[in-house]
Design a protein around this motif. Structure first.
Motif, PDB file in Angstrom:
ATOM      1  N   GLU A  64     112.407  27.659  22.540  1.00 24.61           N
ATOM      2  CA  GLU A  64     111.550  28.044  21.415  1.00 24.61           C
ATOM      3  C   GLU A  64     110.452  27.012  21.172  1.00 24.61           C
ATOM      4  OE1 GLU A  64     111.342  30.907  20.120  1.00 24.61           O
ATOM      5  OE2 GLU A  64     113.247  31.806  20.728  1.00 24.61           O
ATOM      6  N   HIS A  92     108.266  33.181  17.049  1.00 27.58           N
ATOM      7  CA  HIS A  92     108.886  32.034  17.727  1.00 27.58           C
ATOM      8  C   HIS A  92     109.081  30.856  16.775  1.00 27.58           C
ATOM      9  CE1 HIS A  92     109.406  33.367  21.819  1.00 27.58           C
ATOM     10  NE2 HIS A  92     108.213  33.924  21.789  1.00 27.58           N
ATOM     11  N   ARG A 136     112.136  31.689  14.692  1.00 24.12           N
ATOM     12  CA  ARG A 136     113.363  31.544  15.476  1.00 24.12           C
ATOM     13  C   ARG A 136     113.652  30.068  15.729  1.00 24.12           C
ATOM     14  NH1 ARG A 136     117.455  34.600  15.628  1.00 24.12           N
ATOM     15  NH2 ARG A 136     116.105  36.387  15.925  1.00 24.12           N
ATOM     16  N   ARG A 137     112.620  29.285  15.989  1.00 17.96           N
ATOM     17  CA  ARG A 137     112.789  27.830  16.163  1.00 17.96           C
ATOM     18  C   ARG A 137     113.380  27.214  14.896  1.00 17.96           C
ATOM     19  NH1 ARG A 137     107.389  24.868  15.471  1.00 17.96           N
ATOM     20  NH2 ARG A 137     107.914  25.588  13.386  1.00 17.96           N
ATOM     21  N   THR A 140     112.231  32.457  27.330  1.00 13.60           N
ATOM     22  CA  THR A 140     113.029  32.473  26.105  1.00 13.60           C
ATOM     23  C   THR A 140     114.134  33.525  26.199  1.00 13.60           C
ATOM     24  OG1 THR A 140     111.357  33.860  25.001  1.00 13.60           O
ATOM     25  CG2 THR A 140     111.287  31.490  24.548  1.00 13.60           C
TER      26      THR A 140
END
Length: 147
Positions: A16, A45, A48-49, A93
């Motif tokens: 990520e 992203h 999600r990170r 990913t």
């Protein structure tokens, strides 16, 4: 959370980090009519990170920081290579999250991995469609051997 769960989340976090960095490069060269796609996918992203960082912190695990840079595997200097780089990013990913599903001990981490893999697969299909790839989807997203 088990050591295996921490390891898979750390690996996914590194993917990520790379994706967020890569979308900065992609945004510099993507076609102007794709700006919203790039903005939305970058935000996904980042979210999600951040969620992965939070999950690791909640367990008391060590959270690695991002690398200083993530160079593209090829020259990105106009919209077509930018879209191809996005395909690479989403594939990478997807591979990381698929691995998390396969190797995680807890149902919660497998559920997170499944959600993340699904999101990567949709983004990947979007970029494949933009590039005219037919079919735009693959049967088993996140397989390291897919092209």
């Amino acid at each position: 959370m088990s050591t295996a769960d921490q390891q898979v989340l750390t690996a996914a976090l590194n993917a990520e980090y790379a994706a967020v960095y890569a979308y900065g490069v992609i945004s510099a060269y993507a076609a102007a009519d794709r700006n919203q796609i790039v903005v939305d996918f970058t935000a996904a992203h980042r979210a999600r990170r951040d969620a992965t960082i939070d999950a690791l912190k909640a367990t008391g695990a060590s959270v690695p920081g991002p690398a200083a840079a993530y160079p593209p595997p090829f020259t990105v200097n106009d919209p077509i290579p930018a879209a191809k780089f996005a395909v690479t990013v989403e594939t990478d990913t997807a591979i990381a999250w698929r691995s998390a599903i396969e190797r995680a001990d807890s149902p919660a981490v497998r559920r997170t991995g499944t959600e993340a893999l699904t999101e990567c697969s949709v983004r990947l299909a979007t970029w494949q469609k933009i590039l005219g790839t037919n079919p735009a989807t693959v049967a088993f997203p996140g397989r390291p051997t897919q092209s």
